[in-house]
Structure formats: structure tokens, C-alpha cells
Design an enzyme around this catalytic site. Structure first.
Site, PDB file in Angstrom:
ATOM      1  N   SER A 146       0.931  -1.330   0.190  1.00  0.00           N
ATOM      2  CA  SER A 146      -0.016   0.021  -0.028  1.00  0.00           C
ATOM      3  C   SER A 146       0.796   1.179   0.144  1.00  0.00           C
ATOM      4  O   SER A 146       2.123   1.315   0.336  1.00  0.00           O
ATOM      5  CB  SER A 146      -0.852   0.001   1.291  1.00  0.00           C
ATOM      6  N   TYR A 159      -1.907  -0.796  10.659  1.00  0.00           N
ATOM      7  CA  TYR A 159      -2.281  -1.184   9.235  1.00  0.00           C
ATOM      8  C   TYR A 159      -1.011  -0.624   8.539  1.00  0.00           C
ATOM      9  O   TYR A 159      -0.305  -1.431   7.809  1.00  0.00           O
ATOM     10  CB  TYR A 159      -3.494  -0.602   8.697  1.00  0.00           C
TER      11      TYR A 159
END
Length: 268
Positions: A146, A159
Site C-alpha cells: 500500500s 495497518y
């Protein structure tokens, strides 16, 4: 190095394949003639997708329901694939989830589940299948990271940390694999139109994100498979995402952290 050629005994193992990025990558690989093994927790959805891919693309598509956060279940998954007479020549580590509350307000068990799925499961599957790929002299791994991997982010702190792990591991192992015939590519998308935001409980952040920043899962899937075909180390799709990744990497933490915290709190 190109992707391994399709064959009756080879399969592309794709985790988190019941929707979103995982489903889109499975469809992209099937369109290129690769058999697929779809893995997620939603059995009915997986079997429906597998049937569709076999019917539309004429490839062998298997569906296996498993909780990848469970080490024993991952061992069973490997046994099931072997029992099907399949060799994993393409591995797509896509399964994962995020979360919105700040660390002190987050559920401890959910944070641990996030690390187990986003990091431990990815590492486990990579460790299971890379050695045999190297022995054969062919194989491809695609790890979904990501743009959150490029800097700490107050709010989704855990995360972002899990995706930093994915990117760091992927880039290092990519270098280790040079000359083996096996490639590993990390894909670092920004916002993608999937169920991710809903599952993370941060739908309001989706509403606050401008439309021009979003990418479709189908476009990302093509980018990911094309990047793996070319043996790329890491790819950040989209000009603005690449600019943001560079900024996150090189801006002093003392400057970027307060800004990231303010943006995230406003989004929620």
C-alpha cells in the site's frame, strides 16, 4: 522474467480472492490462461467465481475456504492444494484488512488479527512456496502492499506498519531472487474501489477522498500482473500516489506525522 507459462498442473494461488483486488487479479490471470486457486472465507462467493472463470475462460479454477489468520488452517490449505495435484507457480498475497480508530481506542484482538493476516500469513505462504519455485527455476509472487507502507500514519498506525513490513520484505527478497528465474513484485496502491473501507469501518474516509484519487480494482489488477510480467521490484500505480510515496519517504518525520494525523482525524 515473464510469468510462468500456464499448464494443467500449475495454479495461481490468490488470497482474499472473493472480491475487490483479489478477485480482479484472479480474473486478469485467468484471462491470460492461468489456472487459479481462489482462497478466502466466503465459500459461496468463491465457488461462484471459480465456476464463472472456468466457464468464461476455460481454465481450471479451484475454490478453498480458509481462515488464513490460523496457522493450522494454512497448513491444511497447503495439503488441499497438493491433494488436487497442483503446483503453486504464481502466488498472490492479497488478503488483509485495516482499521480506523487510533491505537489506544482500538480492540487489541483485532490489532493482533491484523498482524497475523497482513504479515504472518503472507510470510508463511511465501516461505512455503518460494523454495519450490526456486528449485523449478520459475515462479512469481505478487504481494499487495500500500502507499501506507511509505510512512507511519497516526490513526491506522498498525495497518501502515503491516504494509511497511510487506514492502520491506518484498524488496529484499526480490533482490535475493535475482538469477533464480523467480520474481517477486510488491504493488503499493492508493485508494481502490473495493469493500476495504467498509470492512475497516471507515466509510466516511472514503466519502472524503476526491474521486480523481481512486483506482478501479480492474485497472490495478492489470497494472499488478503487467508489473510481475516485467519482473518489477515495487510499483506505485498513479502519478499522485508516486509523488505521495516519495514525499512520505523523504519528508522529516517531525513534519509529516502531525500533518498525517490531522488529515486522518478530519477524514473520520
Amino acid at each position: 522474467m515473464p510469468l510462468p507459462p500456464p499448464s494443467d498442473s500449475a495454479t495461481a494461488l490468490i488470497t482474499g480472492a472473493s472480491s475487490g483486488i483479489g478477485e480482479a487479479i484472479a480474473r486478469e490471470l485467468a484471462a491470460r490462461g492461468h489456472g487459479v486457486t481462489l482462497v478466502a472465507r466466503r465459500e459461496e462467493r468463491l465457488r461462484e467465481l471459480a465456476d464463472t472463470m472456468t466457464k468464461d475462460r476455460g481454465v481450471r479454477a479451484e475454490a478453498i475456504t480458509v481462515d488464513l489468520g490460523d496457522p493450522e488452517a494454512r497448513g491444511l490449505l497447503a495439503s488441499q492444494i497438493a491433494d488436487l495435484g497442483l503446483e503453486v507457480e504464481i502466488l498472490v498475497n492479497n488478503a488483509g484488512f485495516g482499521g480506523g480508530p487510533e491505537f489506544a481506542s482500538s480492540d487489541r484482538d483485532r490489532l493482533l488479527q491484523m498482524v497475523r493476516l497482513n504479515c504472518e500469513a503472507l510470510l508463511d505462504l511465501q516461505a512455503r512456496y518460494l523454495p519450490t519455485m526456486v528449485e523449478r527455476g520459475r515462479g512469481t509472487v505478487i504481494n499487495i502492499a500500500s502507499t501506507a507502507a511509505f510512512q507511519p500514519i497516526p490513526g491506522p498506525a498498525t495497518y501502515a506498519a503491516t504494509k511497511a513490513f510487506v514492502l520491506s520484505l518484498s524488496e529484499a527478497v526480490h533482490e535475493e531472487l535475482k538469477g533464480t528465474g523467480v520474481t517477486l513484485t510488491a504493488i503499493c496502491p492508493g485508494p481502490v474501489r473495493t469493500e476495504f473501507m467498509e470492512a475497516a469501518g471507515i466509510e466516511q474516509a472514503e466519502q472524503q477522498t476526491p474521486d480523481f484519487l481512486w483506482m478501479s480494482a480492474e485497472a490495478l489488477a492489470k497494472t499488478a500482473v503487467d508489473a510481475a510480467e516485467k519482473g518489477k521490484r515495487a510499483v506505485v500505480p498513479g502519478l499522485l500516489n508516486r509523488a505521495g510515496a516519495l514525499t512520505g519517504q523523504h519528508t522529516p518525520r517531525g513534519l509529516v506525522l502531525p500533518i498525517a494525523k490531522r488529515i486522518w482525524r478530519q477524514a473520520l
